[in-house]
Motif scaffolding. Sequence first.
Motif, PDB file in Angstrom:
ATOM      1  N   GLU A   1       6.482 -20.400 -18.990  1.00  0.00           N
ATOM      2  CA  GLU A   1       5.951 -20.533 -18.042  1.00  0.00           C
ATOM      3  C   GLU A   1       6.948 -21.199 -16.945  1.00  0.00           C
ATOM      4  O   GLU A   1       7.837 -21.953 -17.337  1.00  0.00           O
TER       5      GLU A   1
ATOM      6  N   GLU B   1       6.759 -23.563 -12.744  1.00  0.00           N
ATOM      7  CA  GLU B   1       6.104 -24.282 -12.000  1.00  0.00           C
ATOM      8  C   GLU B   1       6.441 -24.077 -10.522  1.00  0.00           C
ATOM      9  O   GLU B   1       7.620 -23.265 -10.543  1.00  0.00           O
TER      10      GLU B   1
ATOM     11  N   TRP C   1       0.916 -20.915  -0.378  1.00  0.00           N
ATOM     12  CA  TRP C   1       2.303 -21.463  -0.769  1.00  0.00           C
ATOM     13  C   TRP C   1       3.603 -20.634  -0.164  1.00  0.00           C
ATOM     14  O   TRP C   1       3.384 -19.470  -0.470  1.00  0.00           O
TER      15      TRP C   1
ATOM     16  N   VAL D   1       1.818 -22.505 -13.613  1.00  0.00           N
ATOM     17  CA  VAL D   1       1.119 -23.521 -13.994  1.00  0.00           C
ATOM     18  C   VAL D   1       0.359 -24.353 -13.200  1.00  0.00           C
ATOM     19  O   VAL D   1      -0.852 -24.727 -13.256  1.00  0.00           O
ATOM     20  N   ASP D   2       0.886 -24.476 -11.910  1.00  0.00           N
ATOM     21  CA  ASP D   2       0.355 -25.325 -10.988  1.00  0.00           C
ATOM     22  C   ASP D   2       0.022 -24.503  -9.773  1.00  0.00           C
ATOM     23  O   ASP D   2      -0.422 -25.005  -8.781  1.00  0.00           O
ATOM     24  N   LEU D   3      -0.224 -23.464  -9.974  1.00  0.00           N
ATOM     25  CA  LEU D   3      -0.969 -22.450  -8.789  1.00  0.00           C
ATOM     26  C   LEU D   3      -2.426 -22.360  -9.356  1.00  0.00           C
ATOM     27  O   LEU D   3      -2.674 -21.855 -10.260  1.00  0.00           O
TER      28      LEU D   3
END
Length: 193
Positions: free
Chosen positions: A88, A90, A107, A156-158
């Motif tokens: 995964e 970031e 983004w 993971v941070d979207l």
Amino acid sequence: MTTPFRVGFVTGATPDKWAETWRRRSRVPLELVPVEEPEQEEGLRDGTLDMTLVRLPVDRDVLHCIPLYEEVPVVVVGHEHVVTAVDEVELADLAEEQLVRPHVSGWRPEAPQLAWPVMSLPEAVETVAAGTGVLLAPMSVARLLRRKDTAYRPVVDLPATRVGLAWRLDRDDERIQTFIGIVRGRTERSSRG
């Protein structure tokens, strides 16, 4: 002849199980119509579609929408990209990449971006396969458009994307209520209460 009930669906959404149930329960013909995400509301607004499986958000001043499920966001890369070495990523890991298609979250990588032409999702995946950029998309889209020369990894941070079922505020007939019932898992014998 009965007018078909027309249900649009964005790339990656899978209306098949609901369509199968509709066809078992109703004599009204059902047509499934693929739509591109940027045009997902147009068919509802102009009346050519009765309902559409959409990616949220949608214009709630004009449309009813029932949120259905969330989709895991992924980055699609060429099969030899460094991202394939991990499980995964970031967004910071993608800061120097070329994003071949804008992401709905807004983004953008930190690196100066090329002026990409507007691309369909299949065209974007083809561009990624050539090794010239990356694509942020829901996992369902990555799976649907997967090629041997591409790979994808969760970001993971979207924020997750959400899929919903939308229809016009001024349309609430029996066919729409029947389809809502099917999507919500009501049986032929259950009440709407």
